[in-house]
Design a protein around this motif. Structure first.
Motif, PDB file in Angstrom:
ATOM      1  N   SER A  58       0.839  -1.193   0.000  1.00  0.00           N
ATOM      2  CA  SER A  58       0.000   0.000   0.000  1.00  0.00           C
ATOM      3  C   SER A  58       0.881   1.253   0.000  1.00  0.00           C
ATOM      4  N   THR A  59       0.646   2.149  -0.972  1.00  0.00           N
ATOM      5  CA  THR A  59       1.396   3.401  -1.060  1.00  0.00           C
ATOM      6  C   THR A  59       0.440   4.558  -1.320  1.00  0.00           C
ATOM      7  N   SER A  60       1.005   5.738  -1.372  1.00  0.00           N
ATOM      8  CA  SER A  60       0.208   6.934  -1.642  1.00  0.00           C
ATOM      9  C   SER A  60      -0.370   6.941  -3.055  1.00  0.00           C
ATOM     10  N   LEU A  61       0.120   6.069  -3.937  1.00  0.00           N
ATOM     11  CA  LEU A  61      -0.418   5.947  -5.296  1.00  0.00           C
ATOM     12  C   LEU A  61      -1.124   4.608  -5.495  1.00  0.00           C
ATOM     13  N   GLY A  62      -1.679   4.078  -4.409  1.00  0.00           N
ATOM     14  CA  GLY A  62      -2.391   2.811  -4.478  1.00  0.00           C
ATOM     15  C   GLY A  62      -1.463   1.634  -4.230  1.00  0.00           C
ATOM     16  N   ASN A  63      -1.990   0.446  -4.368  1.00  0.00           N
ATOM     17  CA  ASN A  63      -1.186  -0.759  -4.172  1.00  0.00           C
ATOM     18  C   ASN A  63      -0.201  -0.923  -5.329  1.00  0.00           C
ATOM     19  N   ILE A  64       1.072  -1.059  -4.984  1.00  0.00           N
ATOM     20  CA  ILE A  64       2.108  -1.303  -5.982  1.00  0.00           C
ATOM     21  C   ILE A  64       2.616  -2.722  -5.799  1.00  0.00           C
ATOM     22  N   ALA A  65       2.732  -3.448  -6.911  1.00  0.00           N
ATOM     23  CA  ALA A  65       3.144  -4.848  -6.879  1.00  0.00           C
ATOM     24  C   ALA A  65       4.632  -4.974  -7.184  1.00  0.00           C
ATOM     25  N   PHE A  66       5.266  -5.943  -6.524  1.00  0.00           N
ATOM     26  CA  PHE A  66       6.631  -6.291  -6.902  1.00  0.00           C
ATOM     27  C   PHE A  66       6.817  -7.791  -6.743  1.00  0.00           C
ATOM     28  N   ARG A  67       7.734  -8.323  -7.526  1.00  0.00           N
ATOM     29  CA  ARG A  67       8.180  -9.708  -7.404  1.00  0.00           C
ATOM     30  C   ARG A  67       9.597  -9.704  -6.861  1.00  0.00           C
ATOM     31  N   GLN A  68       9.987 -10.800  -6.250  1.00  0.00           N
ATOM     32  CA  GLN A  68      11.330 -10.899  -5.684  1.00  0.00           C
ATOM     33  C   GLN A  68      11.974 -12.201  -6.110  1.00  0.00           C
ATOM     34  N   VAL A  69      13.208 -12.111  -6.591  1.00  0.00           N
ATOM     35  CA  VAL A  69      13.980 -13.304  -6.937  1.00  0.00           C
ATOM     36  C   VAL A  69      15.394 -13.135  -6.396  1.00  0.00           C
ATOM     37  N   GLY A  70      16.155 -14.234  -6.392  1.00  0.00           N
ATOM     38  CA  GLY A  70      17.540 -14.187  -5.965  1.00  0.00           C
ATOM     39  C   GLY A  70      17.710 -14.488  -4.495  1.00  0.00           C
ATOM     40  N   SER A  71      18.821 -14.028  -3.946  1.00  0.00           N
ATOM     41  CA  SER A  71      19.175 -14.290  -2.562  1.00  0.00           C
ATOM     42  C   SER A  71      18.586 -13.226  -1.650  1.00  0.00           C
ATOM     43  N   THR A  72      17.849 -13.657  -0.629  1.00  0.00           N
ATOM     44  CA  THR A  72      17.262 -12.697   0.302  1.00  0.00           C
ATOM     45  C   THR A  72      18.320 -12.018   1.155  1.00  0.00           C
ATOM     46  N   ALA A  73      19.538 -12.565   1.166  1.00  0.00           N
ATOM     47  CA  ALA A  73      20.615 -11.977   1.963  1.00  0.00           C
ATOM     48  C   ALA A  73      21.545 -11.104   1.128  1.00  0.00           C
ATOM     49  N   GLY A  74      21.322 -11.042  -0.183  1.00  0.00           N
ATOM     50  CA  GLY A  74      22.233 -10.325  -1.059  1.00  0.00           C
ATOM     51  C   GLY A  74      21.931  -8.845  -1.160  1.00  0.00           C
ATOM     52  N   PRO A  75      22.802  -8.104  -1.848  1.00  0.00           N
ATOM     53  CA  PRO A  75      22.547  -6.680  -2.080  1.00  0.00           C
ATOM     54  C   PRO A  75      21.256  -6.490  -2.872  1.00  0.00           C
ATOM     55  N   VAL A  76      20.510  -5.451  -2.526  1.00  0.00           N
ATOM     56  CA  VAL A  76      19.194  -5.244  -3.134  1.00  0.00           C
ATOM     57  C   VAL A  76      19.342  -4.492  -4.452  1.00  0.00           C
ATOM     58  N   THR A  77      18.724  -5.050  -5.472  1.00  0.00           N
ATOM     59  CA  THR A  77      18.665  -4.421  -6.788  1.00  0.00           C
ATOM     60  C   THR A  77      17.207  -4.208  -7.144  1.00  0.00           C
ATOM     61  N   VAL A  78      16.852  -2.992  -7.563  1.00  0.00           N
ATOM     62  CA  VAL A  78      15.478  -2.669  -7.948  1.00  0.00           C
ATOM     63  C   VAL A  78      15.426  -2.484  -9.458  1.00  0.00           C
ATOM     64  N   LEU A  79      14.496  -3.179 -10.110  1.00  0.00           N
ATOM     65  CA  LEU A  79      14.252  -3.028 -11.541  1.00  0.00           C
ATOM     66  C   LEU A  79      12.899  -2.358 -11.734  1.00  0.00           C
ATOM     67  N   TRP A  80      12.885  -1.175 -12.358  1.00  0.00           N
ATOM     68  CA  TRP A  80      11.627  -0.435 -12.614  1.00  0.00           C
ATOM     69  C   TRP A  80      11.535  -0.194 -14.113  1.00  0.00           C
ATOM     70  N   HIS A  81      10.421  -0.552 -14.694  1.00  0.00           N
ATOM     71  CA  HIS A  81      10.249  -0.629 -16.141  1.00  0.00           C
ATOM     72  C   HIS A  81       9.945   0.713 -16.795  1.00  0.00           C
ATOM     73  N   SER A  82       9.868   0.671 -18.117  1.00  0.00           N
ATOM     74  CA  SER A  82       9.509   1.816 -18.951  1.00  0.00           C
ATOM     75  C   SER A  82       7.995   2.008 -18.977  1.00  0.00           C
ATOM     76  N   MET A  83       7.575   3.131 -19.535  1.00  0.00           N
ATOM     77  CA  MET A  83       6.149   3.367 -19.759  1.00  0.00           C
ATOM     78  C   MET A  83       5.608   2.384 -20.793  1.00  0.00           C
ATOM     79  N   PHE A  84       4.319   2.097 -20.681  1.00  0.00           N
ATOM     80  CA  PHE A  84       3.540   1.285 -21.617  1.00  0.00           C
ATOM     81  C   PHE A  84       3.850  -0.208 -21.538  1.00  0.00           C
ATOM     82  N   VAL A  85       4.762  -0.612 -20.637  1.00  0.00           N
ATOM     83  CA  VAL A  85       5.000  -2.029 -20.403  1.00  0.00           C
ATOM     84  C   VAL A  85       4.909  -2.256 -18.896  1.00  0.00           C
ATOM     85  N   ASP A  86       5.274  -3.437 -18.421  1.00  0.00           N
ATOM     86  CA  ASP A  86       5.235  -3.683 -16.983  1.00  0.00           C
ATOM     87  C   ASP A  86       6.463  -4.476 -16.568  1.00  0.00           C
TER      88      ASP A  86
END
Length: 278
Positions: free
Chosen positions: A13-41
């Protein structure tokens, strides 16, 4: 713990509604965020994810209005979207600095975070993300497009225009890639497409000031086939920054994660390796 399968999306839940994310990889590793382009997801990263180091904790986000996130019900701004991104990181338990990788829209959010939220990002990679706002003529065209999308939805002629803007000639001839974009656009729906277009393209401000304030390493990835961000413009943006470098990926336009995933991962790993703790 390490997972190689892609779990169901998590909603935050955020100020712009519910935002979804998926998580893969090592839960103990450095965090990398991938955010997509417009018109795709977020699935636009699916060709990239298997190639990334498995010792990283990778969060793959559906931006507001796309994928499994809530529709965007209002016109907002890059600044508000960056605030929602911080809310998402907090909810995901990513409290330390993250490696942010943003394709176009995602890169714009990354520039804003880098300039306004010191310490939130460890590194920033912007992928085909011009720092300057659209020229007036292009803003007018996109404003008109937003109204057509609102009233008529993603009709076929608009889907073709979107594909033409996002893909090189080679990939516009690739049925699977075009079908993917058409599916993502239909899933978003006319209202969200209209609101996101006005919020994050038409009303996008000059982000070069944020880039120049950033006290972190920045990789600016440009292409050889996007008029809005030429290699020369990418280098000019890098010159404004305290610590930035440029990588040019040929035979691609906006959606480098779809068109050139192997080359994108190569430049990411090379960039991260320079800044990983020794």
């Amino acid at each position: 713990m390490t997972t190689n399968s892609t779990p169901a999306p998590t909603l935050v839940s955020t100020s712009l509604g519910n935002i979804a994310f998926r998580q893969v990889g090592s839960t103990a590793g450095p965090v990398t965020v991938l955010w997509h382009s417009m018109f795709v997801d977020s699935t636009s990263w699916d060709r990239v994810i298997p190639l990334l180091p498995h010792d990283r904790r990778i969060l793959i986000v559906d931006g507001p209005g796309y994928g499994d996130s809530d529709p965007l019900h209002k016109v907002t701004s890059i600044a508000e979207c960056a605030s929602a991104a911080i809310e998402l990181l907090h909810a995901a338990g990513a409290e330390g600095p993250v490696d942010w990788v943003g394709n176009a829209w995602g890169g714009h959010i990354g520039y804003h975070l880098a300039g306004t939220s010191p310490g939130r990002l460890r590194t920033l990679t912007t992928v085909s993300a011009p720092a300057l706002p659209l020229p007036t003529g292009e803003r007018v065209k996109l404003e008109i497009l937003s109204y057509v999308l609102r009233f008529f939805g993603p009709i076929s002629i608009l889907r073709r225009k979107i594909a033409n803007a996002q893909l090189t000639d080679e990939f516009r001839a690739d049925a699977a890639t075009v079908a993917y974009i058409n599916s993502a656009v239909r899933r978003a729906g006319g209202r969200s497409l209209a609101n996101t277009t006005r919020s994050f393209i038409v009303r996008r401000s000059d982000l070069s000031t944020h880039a120049s304030r950033a006290e972190l390493p920045i990789l600016i990835v440009a292409t050889d086939d996007r008029g809005e961000l030429t290699p020369a413009q990418a280098r000019a943006t890098a010159e404004l920054c305290r610590d930035a470098e440029v990588a040019i990926i040929d035979n691609s336009r906006t959606l480098i994660p779809l068109e050139q995933p192997e080359r994108l991962v190569e430049v990411l790993i090379e960039f991260w390796s320079k800044h990983d703790p020794q």
